[in-house]
Design a protein around this motif. Structure first.
Motif, mmCIF file in Angstrom:
data_model
loop_
_atom_site.group_PDB
_atom_site.id
_atom_site.type_symbol
_atom_site.label_atom_id
_atom_site.label_comp_id
_atom_site.label_asym_id
_atom_site.label_seq_id
_atom_site.Cartn_x
_atom_site.Cartn_y
_atom_site.Cartn_z
ATOM 1 N N LYS A 9 46.088 -17.087 -46.867
ATOM 2 C CA LYS A 9 47.340 -17.784 -46.547
ATOM 3 C C LYS A 9 48.512 -16.811 -46.511
ATOM 4 O O LYS A 9 49.389 -16.905 -45.647
ATOM 5 C CB LYS A 9 47.595 -18.889 -47.570
ATOM 6 C CG LYS A 9 46.664 -20.080 -47.458
ATOM 7 C CD LYS A 9 46.955 -21.101 -48.550
ATOM 8 C CE LYS A 9 45.976 -22.273 -48.481
ATOM 9 N NZ LYS A 9 46.212 -23.241 -49.587
ATOM 10 N N HIS A 17 48.320 -14.809 -43.374
ATOM 11 C CA HIS A 17 48.697 -15.662 -42.238
ATOM 12 C C HIS A 17 50.218 -15.815 -42.163
ATOM 13 O O HIS A 17 50.800 -15.798 -41.067
ATOM 14 C CB HIS A 17 48.035 -17.030 -42.387
ATOM 15 C CG HIS A 17 48.339 -17.979 -41.266
ATOM 16 N ND1 HIS A 17 47.795 -17.848 -40.005
ATOM 17 C CD2 HIS A 17 49.148 -19.083 -41.218
ATOM 18 C CE1 HIS A 17 48.243 -18.810 -39.228
ATOM 19 N NE2 HIS A 17 49.072 -19.572 -39.937
ATOM 20 N N SER A 41 51.630 -12.607 -40.752
ATOM 21 C CA SER A 41 51.337 -12.553 -39.319
ATOM 22 C C SER A 41 52.270 -13.486 -38.557
ATOM 23 O O SER A 41 52.706 -13.173 -37.441
ATOM 24 C CB SER A 41 49.877 -12.949 -39.060
ATOM 25 O OG SER A 41 48.991 -12.027 -39.670
#
Length: 310
Positions: free
Chosen positions: A290, A293, A296
């Motif tokens: 997580k 992510h 990103s």
């Protein structure tokens, strides 16, 4: 071309490093704060992996022998162009014969300077990064010195528009994958580790950040056959002072591991200064995914914003 007038404490050419060669004993190297590199490159429409300058502490001076565009990110080392202040998180136009000076800063340790098209040193093992220990890559495999000339392409854009971009937020607590050696070290040491606030040692470098604590309650007598280690591995020597391995670290080691810093948090160690305090917490693989992510997503938002800027 860029001429190094003063190199400061440690000035080197880096990119995102070398992947796929650890089985040959080749360290990753590359920018210790890859997010700062990527953001700087994107602000001037470079490729993410274009080679940049990693400026440690500051105290350096660079003369541009041709016109170009630059972007600065990472620590605020009080930079200026011909005496006019410039700031991390922004792109700038540079004319031939202008000089960029870096003083130093009170927060953060490393700044990243991207130039349009990247620094054009030779590619060795898929990378332009400087391996300071093995003495290859970058410019002659070494930290830059006064008088060095760095190859770049001249670039002039009469429609230049300044771009700015935020850095990912800093964290007070660093997230760590569980140790593969808990069965050796025991739960008591693991508990002490996550409940201790460590101080960054002055004896830290691109190989690793050494941590100190006044209690020194992590001493042990365990020894292991050498195993593979990587950036983010947290070694525990017998003296009880943990070492967080960074990009220039060796590829194997015999100290037991307290854990591994998750990928999303490892870049924080590029900016820790001696005396800074660091605390850790163990998280799950799902938590780490997580966090990656989310980072990103930060870069994806930047990509969309730059694509749609007027």
């Amino acid at each position: 071309m860029i001429k190094v007038i003063k190199p400061g404490v440690q000035l080197s050419i880096q990119d995102l490093g070398r992947s796929g060669y650890r089985h040959l004993g080749v360290s990753k190297t590359g920018s210790l704060d890859p997010y700062a590199q990527v953001i700087a490159n994107r602000m001037i429409n470079n490729n993410d992996n274009d080679a940049v300058l990693e400026i440690t502490v500051g105290l350096c001076e660079l003369a541009f022998l041709c016109s170009t565009e630059i972007a600065l990110h990472g620590a605020d080392l009080q930079a200026s162009i011909d005496g006019k202040p410039i700031y991390p998180g922004w792109s700038y136009k540079v004319r031939a014969n202008q000089t960029i000076c870096f003083n130093t800063g009170r927060a953060g340790l490393r700044a990243y300077l991207a130039v349009k098209g990247g620094i054009k040193t030779p590619v060795i093992m898929d990378s332009r990064a400087t391996d300071l220990n093995a003495s290859f890559g970058g410019l002659n495999g070494k930290a830059l010195s006064a008088g060095d000339i760095l190859p770049i392409d001249a670039y002039i854009d009469n429609n230049f528009k300044q771009t700015g971009a935020l850095a990912p937020p800093k964290r007070q607590i660093i997230r760590v994958h569980a140790s593969p050696h808990t069965h050796i070290l025991g739960n008591v040491i693991a508990d002490i580790f996550i409940n201790t606030r460590f101080k960054v040692s002055y004896n830290s470098n691109r190989m690793g950040v050494k941590l100190e604590n006044t209690v020194n309650s992590l001493t042990h007598t365990h020894s292991l056959p050498s195993i593979g280690v990587s950036p983010g591995s947290i070694q525990l020597p017998p003296n009880g002072a943990p070492i967080v391995l960074l990009n220039d670290a060796q590829t194997t080691g015999g100290y037991p591991l307290l854990g591994t810093v998750i990928e999303a948090d490892l870049h924080q160690f590029a900016q820790f200064r001696p005396g800074d305090l660091v605390k850790f917490e163990y998280v799950t693989i799902e938590d780490a995914a997580k966090a990656k992510h989310k980072l990103s997503g930060h870069l994806e938002q930047l990509k969309i914003a730059l694509k749609n800027k007027k």
